[in-house]
Design a protein around this motif. Structure first.
Motif, short mmCIF file in Angstrom:
data_model
loop_
_atom_site.label_atom_id
_atom_site.label_comp_id
_atom_site.label_asym_id
_atom_site.label_seq_id
_atom_site.Cartn_x
_atom_site.Cartn_y
_atom_site.Cartn_z
N UNK A 102 0.83 -1.21 0.00
CA UNK A 102 0.00 0.00 0.00
C UNK A 102 0.87 1.26 0.00
N UNK A 103 1.94 1.24 0.79
CA UNK A 103 2.84 2.40 0.81
C UNK A 103 3.57 2.56 -0.51
N UNK A 104 4.00 1.45 -1.10
CA UNK A 104 4.69 1.52 -2.39
C UNK A 104 3.78 2.07 -3.48
N UNK A 105 2.50 1.72 -3.43
CA UNK A 105 1.57 2.24 -4.42
C UNK A 105 1.42 3.75 -4.28
N UNK A 106 1.35 4.25 -3.05
CA UNK A 106 1.27 5.70 -2.84
C UNK A 106 2.53 6.40 -3.32
N UNK A 107 3.68 5.81 -3.05
CA UNK A 107 4.94 6.41 -3.48
C UNK A 107 5.03 6.40 -5.00
N UNK A 108 4.60 5.30 -5.63
CA UNK A 108 4.63 5.23 -7.09
C UNK A 108 3.76 6.34 -7.70
N UNK A 110 2.90 9.25 -6.20
CA UNK A 110 3.49 10.56 -5.92
C UNK A 110 4.73 10.84 -6.75
N UNK A 111 5.65 9.88 -6.82
CA UNK A 111 6.88 10.07 -7.59
C UNK A 111 6.56 10.09 -9.09
N UNK A 112 5.60 9.24 -9.52
CA UNK A 112 5.20 9.27 -10.92
C UNK A 112 4.67 10.63 -11.33
N UNK A 160 -8.05 10.72 3.17
CA UNK A 160 -7.88 9.57 2.30
C UNK A 160 -6.52 9.57 1.61
N UNK A 161 -6.40 8.76 0.57
CA UNK A 161 -5.13 8.61 -0.14
C UNK A 161 -4.74 9.87 -0.92
N UNK A 162 -5.71 10.71 -1.27
CA UNK A 162 -5.40 11.88 -2.09
C UNK A 162 -4.40 12.80 -1.40
N UNK A 163 -4.62 13.09 -0.13
CA UNK A 163 -3.69 13.96 0.61
C UNK A 163 -2.32 13.31 0.75
N UNK A 168 3.49 13.16 -1.03
CA UNK A 168 4.62 12.48 -1.65
C UNK A 168 5.01 13.14 -2.97
N UNK A 169 4.03 13.65 -3.68
CA UNK A 169 4.32 14.41 -4.91
C UNK A 169 5.14 15.66 -4.59
N UNK A 170 4.74 16.39 -3.55
CA UNK A 170 5.45 17.61 -3.18
C UNK A 170 6.85 17.31 -2.64
N UNK A 171 7.05 16.10 -2.13
CA UNK A 171 8.38 15.71 -1.68
C UNK A 171 9.28 15.34 -2.86
N UNK A 172 8.70 14.76 -3.92
CA UNK A 172 9.48 14.27 -5.05
C UNK A 172 9.64 15.31 -6.15
N UNK A 173 8.68 16.19 -6.31
CA UNK A 173 8.67 17.12 -7.43
C UNK A 173 9.87 18.09 -7.46
N UNK A 174 10.23 18.76 -6.35
CA UNK A 174 11.34 19.73 -6.42
C UNK A 174 12.68 19.12 -6.82
N UNK A 175 13.15 18.00 -6.22
CA UNK A 175 14.46 17.49 -6.65
C UNK A 175 14.49 17.02 -8.11
N UNK A 176 13.39 16.49 -8.62
CA UNK A 176 13.35 16.07 -10.02
C UNK A 176 13.43 17.29 -10.93
N UNK A 177 12.69 18.34 -10.61
CA UNK A 177 12.70 19.55 -11.43
C UNK A 177 14.07 20.21 -11.41
#
Length: 293
Positions: A102-108, A110-112, A160-163, A168-177
């Motif tokens: 379940x955690x891996x799906x959320x990370x996928x 967010x990072x995706x 729920x899962x949206x937040x 996780x998106x906000x954690x992954x987005x800056x370093x990728x950009x």
């Protein structure tokens, strides 16, 4: 004078050199593996000795046996308490591996999302005035700890899962950009000019020159972002994080179940190592030219 005998003597010599290098690399891998195994055994023995001697209370440091029992219990059906006929499933009605998935799906997710938004935005910021305009705000977002805005995300998107995915998106987005933007700015101008002078269009230059040059650093940024998102998983799953390995670790800590907390920590750490090794393998497959130019 014929060169055939010379070539025949050189070929076995080259094979001998290659065999020697392979044997040397094999011995290095064996020594490295033995060192890692020895270090792990020493740490495990020290941990067992400290808890066996009673130097630390089990509440603060459970023994390796207790942690293993908690791990097995979390992955099996067992009585809810000693002497009870009621059988429960794992922890919180999920097996431990189901919490991990379940955690891996959320990370996928967010990072995706971070990859889909961060890579194109980084390309634009690296080639236009938007880089100068938006970089301070990107640095501001990157410096914020996840717990600073998890409450606001829950208000906006619920528990729920949206937040969690947004966090996780906000954690992954800056370093990728930022990795994409920096790699684009680092592309050599003479390579771009050479392609343009040979008649390549702008889109062809981006595809044939810019992307191959930036891909190694972009993949490194994705690795960094994935690691940062993985460390954020506990914060993401504080509220209604079941199923989820971070939510289970947080809930076990609230219940003072130190053995289960340590078991979750081990699972989180090992999963992060496996995930990083997978990304390294993907990087070697996608950019075999890295370090060879």
């Amino acid at each position: 004078m014929s060169l055939t005998p010379t070539l025949q003597r050189a070929a076995p010599r080259d094979r001998d050199v290659a065999d020697t290098r392979r044997r040397g690399a094999r011995r290095t891998r064996v020594r490295r593996t033995a060192l890692h195994v020895t270090t792990f055994v020493v740490l495990l023995a020290t941990w067992w000795a400290v808890t066996r001697a009673g130097l630390v209370r089990p509440l603060f440091l459970p023994s390796p046996g207790d942690v293993w029992d908690a791990f097995v219990r979390a992955n099996s059906d067992h009585p809810v308490s000693a002497g009870s006929d009621r059988i429960v499933r794992g922890e919180q009605n999920y097996y431990l591996w189901e919490h991990l998935v379940a955690s891996l799906q959320r990370i996928a997710a967010g990072v995706g999302g971070g990859i889909l938004v961060g890579v194109p935005l980084g390309l634009v910021m690296g080639t236009t005035f938007l880089g100068t305009l938006l970089e301070p705000y990107l640095n501001f977002l990157r410096s914020l700890p996840p717990l600073a805005y998890i409450g606001l995300l829950i208000v906006w998107f619920g528990i729920g899962d949206t937040s969690k995915v947004w966090l996780l998106f906000l954690a992954a987005f800056p370093p990728i950009t930022m990795a994409t933007m920096a790699s684009v700015r680092g592309v050599r101008e003479d390579q771009v000019n050479a392609a343009l002078s040979l008649g390549a269009r702008r889109t062809q230059t981006v595809w044939a020159v810019v992307l191959p040059s930036t891909l190694p650093d972009v993949l490194t940024g994705i690795r960094v972002a994935t690691g940062f998102a993985w460390t954020t998983v506990v914060a993401a799953e504080i509220a209604n994080g079941i199923p989820g390995i971070g939510g289970l670790a947080y809930l076990a800590g609230e219940q003072l179940r130190s053995d289960l907390v340590v078991a979750c920590i081990f699972v989180i750490g090992l999963a992060a190592i496996v995930l990083d090794l997978g990304l390294k393998s993907l990087e070697r497959a996608l950019v075999p030219w890295r370090g060879k130019a």
